[in-house]
Design a protein around this motif. Structure first.
Motif, short mmCIF file in Angstrom:
data_model
loop_
_atom_site.label_atom_id
_atom_site.label_comp_id
_atom_site.label_asym_id
_atom_site.label_seq_id
_atom_site.Cartn_x
_atom_site.Cartn_y
_atom_site.Cartn_z
N MET A 175 0.85 -1.20 0.00
CA MET A 175 0.00 0.00 0.00
C MET A 175 0.87 1.23 0.00
O MET A 175 1.97 1.22 0.55
N ASN A 176 0.36 2.29 -0.65
CA ASN A 176 1.09 3.56 -0.62
C ASN A 176 1.06 4.13 0.78
O ASN A 176 0.09 3.99 1.50
N ASN A 177 2.15 4.80 1.14
CA ASN A 177 2.29 5.33 2.49
C ASN A 177 1.71 6.74 2.55
O ASN A 177 2.30 7.69 2.02
N GLY A 178 0.54 6.86 3.19
CA GLY A 178 -0.13 8.14 3.24
C GLY A 178 0.66 9.22 3.96
O GLY A 178 0.51 10.41 3.69
N LEU A 179 1.52 8.80 4.88
CA LEU A 179 2.28 9.79 5.66
C LEU A 179 3.27 10.54 4.77
O LEU A 179 3.59 11.70 5.05
N MET A 180 3.74 9.89 3.68
CA MET A 180 4.72 10.55 2.82
C MET A 180 4.13 11.79 2.15
O MET A 180 4.85 12.69 1.77
N LEU A 182 2.11 13.85 3.60
CA LEU A 182 1.96 14.92 4.59
C LEU A 182 3.32 15.61 4.83
O LEU A 182 4.37 14.97 4.75
N MET B 151 3.73 -3.98 7.38
CA MET B 151 3.47 -2.62 7.84
C MET B 151 3.98 -2.43 9.26
O MET B 151 4.61 -1.42 9.59
N PHE B 187 -1.23 7.18 10.43
CA PHE B 187 -1.25 8.22 9.41
C PHE B 187 -0.84 7.69 8.04
O PHE B 187 -1.18 8.28 7.03
N SER B 188 -0.07 6.60 8.02
CA SER B 188 0.39 6.08 6.74
C SER B 188 -0.66 5.24 6.06
O SER B 188 -0.87 5.33 4.85
N TYR B 189 -1.29 4.37 6.82
CA TYR B 189 -2.23 3.43 6.23
C TYR B 189 -3.57 3.53 6.94
O TYR B 189 -4.02 2.60 7.59
N ALA B 191 -6.54 3.36 6.06
CA ALA B 191 -7.60 2.40 5.71
C ALA B 191 -7.45 1.10 6.51
O ALA B 191 -8.44 0.44 6.82
N GLU B 192 -6.20 0.72 6.82
CA GLU B 192 -5.96 -0.53 7.52
C GLU B 192 -6.12 -0.39 9.03
O GLU B 192 -6.15 -1.38 9.75
#
Lengths: 207, 395
Positions: A175-180, A182, B151, B187-189, B191-192
């Protein structure tokens, strides 16, 4: 044309005297425009253009500017150039100019610009001042591109908008890292680059 | 024992300076001091030694976490068999399932975290510190059970490097490492890490306990239900008593108030954790919960929870007992500890009730106050200095 001194003006800012890594200037825009690679490159080119031209203009005017009002004169020159850049971007790269929003306008307050004008252009001839502007602009752009490369790759899985992470990775649970995406990760990425840079250049390490 | 000692003595020269494996000196040292009490003593000056060294402190915290860990294993199995429509499964089956589900997470957390600490110690030629013993067991307890292992590994590596090693290792970190791991994941994932799917393991663990999810099953946590509640009254499927006992969906360690209170008792009796912090977190949560409850509106459904439920639901109690009391990242002055704890309690409930994006605020509250702990201490010390200066001048 390229004496030793001129070469230093052009190449030192790329690594040894990098405005972002060593002088820690221009951090705000580095954090703000590096979520994607494309706006980062456009921002870098804009800064190179504004910095080089304003350096030349201020250098030409350096003997006529009264020292008491020099900051105002510098601001007028930079502001004029920034508005030109902004209009060009709106005409030819409208989508990117929307992404960059206020940050093109905020080049006026970019610390690198005022720093170079004060420290270099006011006391040097136009040609070295031009090289210095190009060099510092490039030094800034390199960092922007490196940070944006990692942020876009890890945060969105794309580069310049093209998907680069193969589909089977996602199928297997990547999965793509959403924190990157921010801003905090931009700061940490810049920190990592500074870390690598200092460990390669021992003379830059503070004791 | 004797044979082991002889073996260690035999291979010791290889690890000392000039030996074949001198690069691995700190690994050997770490293993040796782990197995045997070091026989080196201080030679000069006056030293007061307490038998309670770091190793013992850490082990005590791990022991205090054991009730939570064991209960977590049982609860994971309980939730799993309920989800696949087999609530008649025996206690042993449930426990074995939970054990199999938790074990990989524990292994990943320790291997990644200790691996980085070992490498860091080799590079800097320093002794290996025991700090990760507790963090390594905290991480599996606060990360939702369905989080993919890679993760957890990435987040653990991030937390150990960027929250601990770059500040100087054990005892120097500003933020709680286990909570940074969770915050990174959160904050990264996103959805999980939230919603109904994250907290109940519906897949089989190593092929054990396979089954299909029963119709109409929801794995929402009580706070998740609260956050999505519509209307003037709360429609909850769990009562405060359920949350106190702990057979509800949630992050593994946080569900059971009973297990947490046993852990709290162990920490307080041995004097490892500060009762001031613990007490004031609960006091802060209770007062903010009461205030929110007095001004309850359907706009913020969590404000309709009664204050006691606020303390029992979610990770509040776990954060109060095991996270806020971390002596490294918390306030150190006595008055500071009251302020620090109280504000953690207040912020946890404040975020939970008034920020729709975060149904649980305990993690963010502790991290926020971690950042302010040194400032609180500074102010307390300065006030004390000024007061005593004034007294000295008055004479």
């Amino acid at each position: 044309m390229l004496s030793k001194r001129n070469k230093e003006a052009l190449f030192n800012p790329l690594s040894k005297d990098n405005p972002v890594l060593v002088q820690i200037l221009g951090i705000c825009s580095t954090l703000a425009v590096t979520a994607k690679l494309e706006p980062a490159i456009v921002m870098g080119i804009s800064v190179i253009a504004v910095l080089a031209i304003s350096n030349v203009v201020i250098s030409l005017l350096r003997k006529t500017i009264p020292t008491t009002i020099r900051i105002i004169v510098q601001l007028v020159v930079v502001a004029a150039l920034v508005i030109i850049v902004q209009q060009i971007l709106r005409a030819y790269a409208y989508d990117v100019s929307l992404q960059l929003s206020v940050f093109i306008g905020l080049i006026i307050t970019n610390c690198i610009l005022m720093g170079r004008l004060e420290a270099f252009a006011l006391s040097n001839k136009p040609w070295p001042a031009f090289l210095d502007g190009i060099g510092n602009g490039l030094g800034y752009t390199i960092i922007l591109v490196i940070v944006a490369f990692f942020r876009e790759l890890l945060g969105s899985g794309t580069l310049l908008g093209f998907p680069v992470i193969p589909q089977w990775c996602y199928d297997h649970g990547y999965m793509n890292n959403g924190l990157m995406i921010l801003p905090p990760m931009a700061l940490i990425t810049v920190g990592c680059i500074i870390w690598v840079h200092r460990s390669r250049n021992k003379d830059l390490q503070e004791k | 024992m004797k044979a082991l000692r002889n073996f260690m003595n035999k291979i010791k020269p290889h690890f000392q300076q000039g030996g074949k494996f001198s690069k691995l000196e700190s690994v050997f040292d770490g293993m040796e001091t782990f197995l045997f009490t070091p026989n080196t003593t201080s030679r000069s000056g006056v030293h007061i030694h307490d038998s309670n060294d770091m190793k013992r402190t850490m082990i005590t915290v791990v022991v205090a976490l054991l009730p939570c860990l064991l209960f977590a294993m049982y609860n994971i199995g309980y939730q799993h068999f309920r989800a696949i429509g087999m609530p008649e499964a025996s206690f042993v089956q449930m426990f074995i399932f939970g054990l199999l589900a938790m074990l990989p997470v524990i292994v990943v957390s320790y291997v990644v975290g200790l691996g980085i600490e070992f490498i860091g110690a080799q590079i800097h030629h320093k002794e290996i510190q025991e700090g990760f013993l507790v963090t390594g067991i905290l991480i599996p307890l606060i990360v939702p059970i369905n989080t993919p292992l890679w993760m957890t590994a990435v987040a653990t590596a991030f937390a150990v490097i960027f929250a601990k090693e770059i500040f100087g290792g054990t005892g120097m970190n500003i933020f709680n490492v286990a909570l940074i791991t969770r915050a990174f994941l959160f904050f990264s994932y996103p959805a999980e890490m939230s919603g109904d799917k994250a907290f109940v393991m519906t897949d089989s663990a190593f092929g054990y306990g396979a089954g299909t999810v029963a119709d109409g099953f929801s794995g929402a946590t009580p706070l998740g239900e609260v956050a999505t509640n519509v209307g003037d009254t709360l429609n909850l499927s769990t009562s405060t008593l359920d949350a106190f006992i702990g057979l509800i969906p949630g992050s593994p360690g946080e569900t059971s108030m009973i297990a947490i209170l046993i852990g709290a008792a162990i920490l307080l009796i041995t004097g490892i954790a500060s009762w001031r912090v613990m007490l004031s977190v609960f006091a802060g949560g209770l007062s903010m919960g009461t205030i929110a409850n007095v001004f309850a509106t359907p706009t913020y459904p969590a404000s309709m929870l009664d204050p006691l439920a606020q303390l029992c639901f979610g990770g509040f109690a776990f954060a109060a007992v095991f996270m806020a009391t971390d002596p490294v990242t918390g306030a150190r002055t006595k008055i500071g500890q009251y302020i620090y704890g109280f504000l953690i309690g207040v912020f946890a409930i404040l975020i939970r009730v008034y920020n729709g994006g975060y149904p649980e605020g305990a993690m963010l509250a502790v991290l926020l106050m971690n950042a302010f702990a040194p400032l609180i201490d500074y102010c307390v010390v300065q006030v004390n200095i000024n007061r005593r200066l004034k007294r000295a001048k008055a004479k």
